[in-house]
Design a protein around this motif. Sequence first.
Motif, PDB file in Angstrom:
ATOM      1  N   ASP A  86     -16.472 -12.573  20.132  1.00  0.00           N
ATOM      2  CA  ASP A  86     -16.014 -13.219  21.368  1.00  0.00           C
ATOM      3  C   ASP A  86     -17.184 -13.703  22.225  1.00  0.00           C
ATOM      4  OD1 ASP A  86     -17.005 -10.756  22.161  1.00  0.00           O
ATOM      5  OD2 ASP A  86     -15.555 -10.548  23.793  1.00  0.00           O
ATOM      6  N   GLY A  87     -18.421 -13.521  21.727  1.00  0.00           N
ATOM      7  CA  GLY A  87     -19.594 -13.943  22.463  1.00  0.00           C
ATOM      8  C   GLY A  87     -20.199 -12.872  23.347  1.00  0.00           C
ATOM      9  N   SER A  88     -19.526 -11.718  23.469  1.00  0.00           N
ATOM     10  CA  SER A  88     -20.047 -10.642  24.313  1.00  0.00           C
ATOM     11  C   SER A  88     -21.270 -10.011  23.668  1.00  0.00           C
ATOM     12  CB  SER A  88     -18.970  -9.579  24.539  1.00  0.00           C
ATOM     13  OG  SER A  88     -18.596  -8.983  23.312  1.00  0.00           O
ATOM     14  N   ARG A  89     -22.151  -9.462  24.518  1.00  0.00           N
ATOM     15  CA  ARG A  89     -23.421  -8.901  24.052  1.00  0.00           C
ATOM     16  C   ARG A  89     -23.531  -7.464  24.551  1.00  0.00           C
ATOM     17  NH1 ARG A  89     -29.077  -9.529  25.660  1.00  0.00           N
ATOM     18  NH2 ARG A  89     -30.404  -9.985  23.848  1.00  0.00           N
ATOM     19  N   THR A  90     -23.682  -6.526  23.618  1.00  0.00           N
ATOM     20  CA  THR A  90     -23.774  -5.113  23.957  1.00  0.00           C
ATOM     21  C   THR A  90     -25.158  -4.592  23.599  1.00  0.00           C
ATOM     22  OG1 THR A  90     -21.428  -4.793  23.459  1.00  0.00           O
ATOM     23  CG2 THR A  90     -22.791  -2.818  23.567  1.00  0.00           C
ATOM     24  N   PRO A  91     -25.900  -4.011  24.537  1.00  0.00           N
ATOM     25  CA  PRO A  91     -27.222  -3.461  24.215  1.00  0.00           C
ATOM     26  C   PRO A  91     -27.113  -2.273  23.281  1.00  0.00           C
ATOM     27  CG  PRO A  91     -26.583  -2.855  26.441  1.00  0.00           C
ATOM     28  CD  PRO A  91     -25.545  -3.827  25.961  1.00  0.00           C
ATOM     29  N   LEU A  92     -28.065  -2.165  22.385  1.00  0.00           N
ATOM     30  CA  LEU A  92     -28.084  -1.059  21.423  1.00  0.00           C
ATOM     31  C   LEU A  92     -29.162  -0.035  21.775  1.00  0.00           C
ATOM     32  CD1 LEU A  92     -27.581  -3.062  18.106  1.00  0.00           C
ATOM     33  CD2 LEU A  92     -25.886  -1.685  19.318  1.00  0.00           C
ATOM     34  N   GLY A  93     -29.542  -0.008  23.035  1.00  0.00           N
ATOM     35  CA  GLY A  93     -30.531   0.953  23.502  1.00  0.00           C
ATOM     36  C   GLY A  93     -30.504   1.042  25.012  1.00  0.00           C
ATOM     37  N   ALA A  94     -31.265   1.987  25.537  1.00  0.00           N
ATOM     38  CA  ALA A  94     -31.246   2.233  26.978  1.00  0.00           C
ATOM     39  C   ALA A  94     -32.023   1.187  27.766  1.00  0.00           C
ATOM     40  CB  ALA A  94     -31.826   3.623  27.263  1.00  0.00           C
ATOM     41  N   ASN A  95     -33.006   0.555  27.143  1.00  0.00           N
ATOM     42  CA  ASN A  95     -33.857  -0.393  27.865  1.00  0.00           C
ATOM     43  C   ASN A  95     -34.156  -1.588  26.976  1.00  0.00           C
ATOM     44  OD1 ASN A  95     -35.507  -1.483  29.877  1.00  0.00           O
ATOM     45  ND2 ASN A  95     -37.323  -0.437  29.074  1.00  0.00           N
ATOM     46  N   VAL A  96     -33.164  -2.428  26.753  1.00  0.00           N
ATOM     47  CA  VAL A  96     -33.303  -3.576  25.865  1.00  0.00           C
ATOM     48  C   VAL A  96     -33.950  -4.735  26.614  1.00  0.00           C
ATOM     49  CG1 VAL A  96     -32.084  -5.270  24.457  1.00  0.00           C
ATOM     50  CG2 VAL A  96     -31.339  -2.888  24.466  1.00  0.00           C
ATOM     51  N   THR A  97     -35.143  -5.119  26.186  1.00  0.00           N
ATOM     52  CA  THR A  97     -35.855  -6.235  26.812  1.00  0.00           C
ATOM     53  C   THR A  97     -36.176  -7.342  25.813  1.00  0.00           C
ATOM     54  OG1 THR A  97     -37.978  -5.136  26.420  1.00  0.00           O
ATOM     55  CG2 THR A  97     -36.899  -4.724  28.548  1.00  0.00           C
ATOM     56  N   GLY A  98     -36.152  -7.024  24.521  1.00  0.00           N
ATOM     57  CA  GLY A  98     -36.505  -7.996  23.490  1.00  0.00           C
ATOM     58  C   GLY A  98     -35.363  -8.922  23.142  1.00  0.00           C
ATOM     59  N   PRO A  99     -35.661  -9.992  22.405  1.00  0.00           N
ATOM     60  CA  PRO A  99     -34.647 -10.994  22.071  1.00  0.00           C
ATOM     61  C   PRO A  99     -33.842 -10.710  20.810  1.00  0.00           C
ATOM     62  CG  PRO A  99     -36.784 -11.723  21.297  1.00  0.00           C
ATOM     63  CD  PRO A  99     -37.017 -10.388  21.971  1.00  0.00           C
ATOM     64  N   PHE A 100     -34.190  -9.624  20.080  1.00  0.00           N
ATOM     65  CA  PHE A 100     -33.542  -9.420  18.780  1.00  0.00           C
ATOM     66  C   PHE A 100     -32.057  -9.147  18.939  1.00  0.00           C
ATOM     67  CE2 PHE A 100     -32.282  -7.415  14.856  1.00  0.00           C
ATOM     68  CZ  PHE A 100     -32.908  -8.223  13.921  1.00  0.00           C
TER      69      PHE A 100
END
Length: 436
Positions: free
Chosen positions: A34-48
């Motif tokens: 659906d286009g939603s983006r969920t972080p896979l860590g506590a402090n996601v700053t990178g573009p991966f």
Amino acid sequence: MGKDKAARQLAAAKELATELGAKLDLDASLRLWDGSRTPLGANVTGPFEISIAGPGVIGSLLRRPTLDNFIRHYVEKGIDFAGGTMIDIGSQLNRGGRSVKLKGREALGIAAKLTPFLFARSDSVDDDQGFEGEITGKKRKTSDNKAYIQFHYDLSNDFYALFLDPEMVYSCAYFTDWGNDITQAQLDKLEMICRKLRLKPEDRLLDIGCGWGGLICHAAKTYGVTAHGITLSEEQLAFARAKIEQLGLSDRVTVELKDYSAMEGQFDKIASIGMYEHIGLKNIPAYMQKMQSLLAQDGLFLNHAISRRAPKKSWRKRRMRPEQRAIAKYIFPGGELDDIGHSLVAMERAGFEVQDVEAWRLHYARTCKLWCERLTARREEAIAHVGEEKYRIWVAYLAGVSLAFSRGTLRIYQTLVSKNAKRAPAIPPTRADLYR
């Protein structure tokens, strides 16, 4: 699909991603259909970013959780990566040598969240990129060797040129400094091979599986040897012959399309660089005996080969792991990896005396990482040469191999042997000449 069911699947996927993110703590995100983006860590700053195209992909992997199924979905873009390569996520998962395992209630909780996907249907995933014959090589005949080699090497010289160095050297590079680029590292590798073989003018050099001719041309130009290479790839043969002609080396360098088992003659030095993996475990004794018959009395033989860890059981009883089967199907049909201990035994049984063994594992991890980055950077050109499906398979392959060498799942060794132990080997008393 009903709106309620679709909403449940989407909510379950987001909840699952959040829970896994807390466990894995990656610098990456998951993008859902659906286009939603969920972080896979506590402090996601990178573009991966990892993306999943639909609930059917999760359902398919849940019903058939195999590496082969994962690869098919990746090739068809059901699963995709952006903002980096697969090496980036693999390095994070393996940082510090850690291993993440789910046990007890954690595992049950994850399983419960997967129930909305049990019957989620996915589009049919075609599989027309794999080798159509027998992939393990266990039933090989000599006549199969050409088909195995050409499946891998005859993709396109232009495709390989996108990520290889200018000399088109397709084997582990040698980094005298970890900051060196692939061009310098491959030149240093060619030079180290020549030094280990103690090449000198008028030596007769044989390169078993000579690739695009990098070693035989370097040896002739730099050390004045007479060099002969053999390959089973039509594409490599044409390239090598054109290179030899262009460099004006036709009087000293030759190449032909021939299987090693049919080779005859005598040579002062023999190099086998990245070819040993193709011959099949059952053929190792005959291969070593053939090298003995081709090597002159005071000759040296250098075997450069990827290996695996020594098994607890006999190598004859080994089973292919899922990742090995995937590589055999999509990249290297017929390939089998020996362990260094068994290789050394086979050499000694054939009458050779082992003079030197050097591990290059981290060199190959970096080589494949650079290859993967170079190929990714020239994505559109690669797709124009081999198609998007083949391109995606190769990016995944190079990333996976780099990670395998980083973890130690794969190893690689250069082994130098002399003709026999009854005569003094034609090498100096120390290795000092290798690093002059």
